[in-house]
Design a protein around this motif. Sequence first.
Motif, PDB file in Angstrom:
ATOM      1  N   MET A   1       0.780  -1.348  -0.200  1.00 44.88           N
ATOM      2  CA  MET A   1      -0.098   0.021   0.076  1.00 44.88           C
ATOM      3  C   MET A   1       0.879   1.283   0.100  1.00 44.88           C
ATOM      4  SD  MET A   1      -1.042   2.677   2.177  1.00 44.88           S
ATOM      5  CE  MET A   1      -0.716   1.751   3.851  1.00 44.88           C
ATOM      6  N   LEU A   2       1.961   1.103   0.809  1.00 44.52           N
ATOM      7  CA  LEU A   2       2.863   2.362   0.755  1.00 44.52           C
ATOM      8  C   LEU A   2       3.555   2.535  -0.439  1.00 44.52           C
ATOM      9  CD1 LEU A   2       4.553   2.089   4.497  1.00 44.52           C
ATOM     10  CD2 LEU A   2       2.654   3.853   3.407  1.00 44.52           C
ATOM     11  N   ASP A   3       3.864   1.435  -1.168  1.00 47.10           N
ATOM     12  CA  ASP A   3       4.516   1.480  -2.649  1.00 47.10           C
ATOM     13  C   ASP A   3       3.561   2.278  -3.502  1.00 47.10           C
ATOM     14  OD1 ASP A   3       7.100   0.094  -1.980  1.00 47.10           O
ATOM     15  OD2 ASP A   3       5.935  -1.664  -2.468  1.00 47.10           O
ATOM     16  N   VAL A   4       2.137   1.962  -3.394  1.00 51.73           N
ATOM     17  CA  VAL A   4       1.331   2.544  -4.417  1.00 51.73           C
ATOM     18  C   VAL A   4       1.119   4.115  -3.994  1.00 51.73           C
ATOM     19  CG1 VAL A   4      -1.325   2.666  -4.741  1.00 51.73           C
ATOM     20  CG2 VAL A   4       0.037   0.505  -4.686  1.00 51.73           C
TER      21      VAL A   4
ATOM     22  N   LEU B   1       3.079   9.961  -5.118  1.00 50.98           N
ATOM     23  CA  LEU B   1       3.966  11.089  -4.617  1.00 50.98           C
ATOM     24  C   LEU B   1       5.141  11.293  -5.785  1.00 50.98           C
ATOM     25  CD1 LEU B   1       4.142  10.029  -1.009  1.00 50.98           C
ATOM     26  CD2 LEU B   1       2.673  12.073  -2.007  1.00 50.98           C
ATOM     27  N   ILE B   2       5.453  10.283  -6.363  1.00 50.83           N
ATOM     28  CA  ILE B   2       6.738  10.528  -7.233  1.00 50.83           C
ATOM     29  C   ILE B   2       6.187  11.158  -8.623  1.00 50.83           C
ATOM     30  CG2 ILE B   2       8.254   9.202  -8.904  1.00 50.83           C
ATOM     31  CD1 ILE B   2       8.713   7.199  -6.079  1.00 50.83           C
ATOM     32  N   GLU B   3       4.731  10.829  -9.077  1.00 51.04           N
ATOM     33  CA  GLU B   3       4.331  11.315 -10.140  1.00 51.04           C
ATOM     34  C   GLU B   3       4.040  12.736  -9.920  1.00 51.04           C
ATOM     35  OE1 GLU B   3       1.033   8.998 -11.163  1.00 51.04           O
ATOM     36  OE2 GLU B   3       1.686   7.214 -11.612  1.00 51.04           O
ATOM     37  N   LYS B   4       3.740  13.019  -8.793  1.00 54.47           N
ATOM     38  CA  LYS B   4       3.566  14.614  -8.607  1.00 54.47           C
ATOM     39  C   LYS B   4       4.985  15.177  -8.130  1.00 54.47           C
ATOM     40  CE  LYS B   4       0.523  13.780  -5.407  1.00 54.47           C
ATOM     41  NZ  LYS B   4      -0.742  14.090  -4.347  1.00 54.47           N
ATOM     42  N   ASP B   5       5.929  14.671  -8.367  1.00 50.88           N
ATOM     43  CA  ASP B   5       7.328  15.389  -7.971  1.00 50.88           C
ATOM     44  C   ASP B   5       7.315  15.736  -6.618  1.00 50.88           C
ATOM     45  OD1 ASP B   5       9.119  15.143  -9.941  1.00 50.88           O
ATOM     46  OD2 ASP B   5       8.585  17.178 -10.755  1.00 50.88           O
ATOM     47  N   GLU B   6       6.807  14.889  -5.607  1.00 49.15           N
ATOM     48  CA  GLU B   6       7.071  15.008  -4.208  1.00 49.15           C
ATOM     49  C   GLU B   6       7.861  13.757  -3.905  1.00 49.15           C
ATOM     50  OE1 GLU B   6       3.273  15.406  -1.990  1.00 49.15           O
ATOM     51  OE2 GLU B   6       2.337  16.474  -3.810  1.00 49.15           O
ATOM     52  N   ASP B   7       8.408  14.076  -2.759  1.00 51.65           N
ATOM     53  CA  ASP B   7       9.334  12.978  -1.873  1.00 51.65           C
ATOM     54  C   ASP B   7       8.556  11.803  -1.563  1.00 51.65           C
ATOM     55  OD1 ASP B   7      11.866  14.487  -2.436  1.00 51.65           O
ATOM     56  OD2 ASP B   7      11.492  15.405  -0.389  1.00 51.65           O
ATOM     57  N   PRO B   8       8.770  10.643  -1.762  1.00 53.14           N
ATOM     58  CA  PRO B   8       8.145   9.507  -1.300  1.00 53.14           C
ATOM     59  C   PRO B   8       8.367   9.613   0.162  1.00 53.14           C
ATOM     60  CG  PRO B   8      10.303   8.891  -2.490  1.00 53.14           C
ATOM     61  CD  PRO B   8      10.046  10.309  -2.771  1.00 53.14           C
ATOM     62  N   ILE B   9       7.726   8.606   0.588  1.00 54.41           N
ATOM     63  CA  ILE B   9       7.651   8.041   2.064  1.00 54.41           C
ATOM     64  C   ILE B   9       8.691   7.169   2.402  1.00 54.41           C
ATOM     65  CG2 ILE B   9       6.269   7.059   3.841  1.00 54.41           C
ATOM     66  CD1 ILE B   9       3.652   8.009   2.479  1.00 54.41           C
ATOM     67  N   ALA B  10       9.687   7.393   3.136  1.00 56.31           N
ATOM     68  CA  ALA B  10      10.879   6.441   3.213  1.00 56.31           C
ATOM     69  C   ALA B  10      10.457   5.554   4.316  1.00 56.31           C
ATOM     70  CB  ALA B  10      12.027   7.289   3.710  1.00 56.31           C
ATOM     71  N   PHE B  11      10.801   4.004   4.090  1.00 57.09           N
ATOM     72  CA  PHE B  11      10.728   3.146   4.938  1.00 57.09           C
ATOM     73  C   PHE B  11      11.651   2.138   4.361  1.00 57.09           C
ATOM     74  CE2 PHE B  11       7.421   2.349   1.645  1.00 57.09           C
ATOM     75  CZ  PHE B  11       7.541   1.105   1.414  1.00 57.09           C
ATOM     76  N   ASP B  12      11.847   1.314   5.521  1.00 51.70           N
ATOM     77  CA  ASP B  12      12.933  -0.043   5.482  1.00 51.70           C
ATOM     78  C   ASP B  12      12.251  -1.264   4.946  1.00 51.70           C
ATOM     79  OD1 ASP B  12      15.333   1.632   5.758  1.00 51.70           O
ATOM     80  OD2 ASP B  12      15.258   1.050   7.804  1.00 51.70           O
ATOM     81  N   HIS B  13      12.858  -1.879   4.161  1.00 49.21           N
ATOM     82  CA  HIS B  13      12.061  -3.258   3.841  1.00 49.21           C
ATOM     83  C   HIS B  13      13.208  -4.108   3.050  1.00 49.21           C
ATOM     84  CE1 HIS B  13      12.028  -2.292  -0.441  1.00 49.21           C
ATOM     85  NE2 HIS B  13      11.508  -1.019  -0.244  1.00 49.21           N
ATOM     86  N   ASP B  14      12.989  -5.359   3.000  1.00 47.06           N
ATOM     87  CA  ASP B  14      14.096  -6.212   2.345  1.00 47.06           C
ATOM     88  C   ASP B  14      13.406  -7.360   1.908  1.00 47.06           C
ATOM     89  OD1 ASP B  14      16.500  -7.178   1.335  1.00 47.06           O
ATOM     90  OD2 ASP B  14      17.187  -7.813   3.415  1.00 47.06           O
ATOM     91  N   CYS B  15      13.037  -8.189   2.584  1.00 45.22           N
ATOM     92  CA  CYS B  15      12.799  -9.598   2.085  1.00 45.22           C
ATOM     93  C   CYS B  15      11.181  -9.571   1.560  1.00 45.22           C
ATOM     94  CB  CYS B  15      12.863 -10.868   3.152  1.00 45.22           C
ATOM     95  SG  CYS B  15      11.665 -10.682   4.382  1.00 45.22           S
TER      96      CYS B  15
END
Length: 99
Positions: A36-39, A44-58
């Motif tokens: 959901m955060l990816d979507v 946000l990226i399409e609107k030239d805004e900074d994306p929400i930063a969060f950690d993830h890996d697996c």
Amino acid sequence: MNLLLHVWRQPGPNAAGAMMDYPARGVSPDMSFVEMLDVVNEGLIEKDEDPIAFDHDCREGICGSCGMMINGSAHGPMKLTTACQLHMRTFKDGNEIWI
């Protein structure tokens, strides 16, 4: 489902932070919280805004790097469930979520 996210944003360790509001529209109940955060970030990226930063890996609930406070609880409302395994069906349409 449509949700309103209240997200803590802080541009750097010495900068002042603030809660920012972001709509999450058309969320599938089958998505994970991380998906959901990816979507939301794509919008946000399409609107030239900074994306929400969060950690993830697996993204499989193994590593635990996606840990975040969701509505005041570590990982959210389901005990022993990482954010990448927390499905959006846990929430209801119209919910406000604090991250």
